[in-house]
Design a protein around this motif. Structure first.
Motif, mmCIF file in Angstrom:
data_model
loop_
_atom_site.group_PDB
_atom_site.id
_atom_site.type_symbol
_atom_site.label_atom_id
_atom_site.label_comp_id
_atom_site.label_asym_id
_atom_site.label_seq_id
_atom_site.Cartn_x
_atom_site.Cartn_y
_atom_site.Cartn_z
ATOM 1 N N UNK A 3 0.832 -1.205 0.000
ATOM 2 C CA UNK A 3 0.000 0.000 0.000
ATOM 3 C C UNK A 3 0.864 1.251 0.000
ATOM 4 N N UNK A 4 1.932 1.208 0.816
ATOM 5 C CA UNK A 4 2.825 2.360 0.923
ATOM 6 C C UNK A 4 3.455 2.681 -0.422
ATOM 7 N N UNK A 5 4.032 1.658 -1.076
ATOM 8 C CA UNK A 5 4.735 1.951 -2.326
ATOM 9 C C UNK A 5 3.758 2.322 -3.431
ATOM 10 N N UNK A 7 10.134 1.226 3.060
ATOM 11 C CA UNK A 7 9.622 -0.136 2.851
ATOM 12 C C UNK A 7 10.641 -1.167 3.356
ATOM 13 N N UNK A 8 11.915 -0.936 3.022
ATOM 14 C CA UNK A 8 12.957 -1.873 3.446
ATOM 15 C C UNK A 8 13.072 -1.898 4.968
ATOM 16 N N UNK A 9 13.091 -0.714 5.570
ATOM 17 C CA UNK A 9 13.199 -0.634 7.032
ATOM 18 C C UNK A 9 12.001 -1.308 7.691
ATOM 19 N N UNK A 10 10.819 -1.089 7.125
ATOM 20 C CA UNK A 10 9.602 -1.715 7.656
ATOM 21 C C UNK A 10 9.740 -3.240 7.640
ATOM 22 N N UNK A 11 10.281 -3.785 6.547
ATOM 23 C CA UNK A 11 10.447 -5.240 6.433
ATOM 24 C C UNK A 11 11.504 -5.736 7.422
ATOM 25 N N UNK A 12 12.537 -4.932 7.626
ATOM 26 C CA UNK A 12 13.612 -5.342 8.534
ATOM 27 C C UNK A 12 13.137 -5.474 9.977
ATOM 28 N N UNK A 13 12.014 -4.846 10.287
ATOM 29 C CA UNK A 13 11.454 -4.982 11.642
ATOM 30 C C UNK A 13 11.250 -6.442 12.002
ATOM 31 N N UNK A 14 11.021 -7.283 10.980
ATOM 32 C CA UNK A 14 10.780 -8.712 11.236
ATOM 33 C C UNK A 14 11.987 -9.378 11.883
#
Ligand code: ADP
Ligand code: MG
Length: 308
Positions: free
Chosen positions: A259-261, A293-300
């Motif tokens: 959604x963000x991208x 987006x990358x930082x958001x994914x790295x939260x995992x």
């Protein structure tokens, strides 16, 4: 799956009942054949025979009948070792049946030994549930897994005994590997999505058929690891709720990122076309959004069990 999944998968021989010949002879014949098999019950037989100081020559070629037992030729005799299904259509001696009923009602897995059509006796085995399985099943229910079902090739009594001990919702026993596949198909037709957890011994086809196949990584076989979508390393069932929760978190983040991208692109194009932002600015904002987006994914990477 029961053996090796809900249970430790290291059964021990608890009783040796000979109805013809000696106990030692019975165990020796069983060990001769089972030394060729990788099944947990086979290892139990070999361990017990060794413990009693027996020596034997391994059978040269054995035929494996999955979910039932083994057949071979030994000193000119046809030897068969396995459960009641292997001897379907043959009449078992009354005394043997009595012993079998007694043992299975006590929650034992039993194995018959037959030489040239004569039943020599029965071996009984017990396996223990893994530590903490009950807590794992409770936890799964809490995070929304509706029903837990045991599919086992073992007899009904053992299935129930272990099922009750760990708090499983339903037990389906005496299943061949094909029966397990069919059971998964029926469940999938009823419930939509089904996950199957197994160690790959006689349950790999069922794992392949399930929406999600989950293999016990450590104790599991190579087949299990190849067919499975998920492997629980360290052989730890308590990772199961974690795996479910982590998958959900991943899916959530993928959605957010999508959604963000998309949103950034949808906003940037008209703004740039309308001349409200220069192309340089648009590129910078776009690159910035990919970083988010990358930082958001790295939260995992920081996802812990406590977040569940
Ligand atoms: P589970 O579904 O509990 O993991 P399996 O499908 O591996 O059990 O085995 C089902 C049954 O098949 C066993 O309980 C046993 O009676 C029989 N069986 C399988 N392999 C052997 C073997 N090597 N020797 C004797 N019996 C066997
Ligand atoms: Mg198994």
């Amino acid at each position: 799956d029961k053996t090796g999944t809900l249970t430790v998968g290291k059964p021990k021989v608890t009783e040796v009942v000979a109805v013809e010949g000696s106990e030692e002879n019975l165990l020796k014949i069983a060990a001769t054949v089972e030394a060729r098999s990788a099944h947990p019950l086979a290892q139990a037989v070999v361990t017990e025979a060794k413990r009693r100081g027996l020596v034997w020559n391994e059978a040269r070629e054995v035929e494996t009948i999955t979910g039932q037992g083994l057949r071979t030729r030994l000193d000119g005799k046809n030897i068969a070792v396995g459960n009641a299904k292997l001897f379907a259509g043959e009449s078992l001696p009354e005394t043997l049946l009595q012993h079998d009923t007694q043992l299975t009602s006590a929650g034992r897995t039993t194995m018959f030994i037959q030489a040239d059509g004569h039943f020599l006796g029965v071996l009984a085995f017990a396996d223990t549930p893994r530590d903490g399985v009950r807590a794992v099943l409770d936890h799964l229910h809490k995070i929304g897994i509706r029903q837990t079902i045991m599919l086992t090739g073992d007899n009904e009594h053992v299935g129930r005994a272990i099922g009750d001990a760990v708090g499983i919702d339903e037990v389906q026993a005496s299943l061949t590997p094909e029966d397990k596949v069919r059971a998964i198909e029926v469940l999938a037709a009823h419930h939509g999505r089904v996950a199957m957890v197994g160690d790959g011994v006689n349950d790999a086809p069922a794992m392949a058929r399930a929406t999600v196949g989950i293999a016990m990584g450590g104790a599991g076989t190579d087949v299990a690891l190849e067919t499975a979508d998920v492997a629980l390393m360290a052989d730890d069932l308590s990772k199961l709720p974690f795996a479910v929760a982590l998958s959900r978190a991943s899916k959530r983040i993928i959605r957010q990122n999508l959604w963000l991208s998309l949103g950034v692109v949808v906003l940037l194009i008209p703004i740039t076309l309308a001349g409200l932002a220069g192309i340089g600015m648009a590129v910078a904002i776009h690159e910035g959004s990919t970083l988010i987006v990358v930082v958001n994914a790295l939260r995992l990477l920081a996802y812990r069990r406590e977040d569940m």
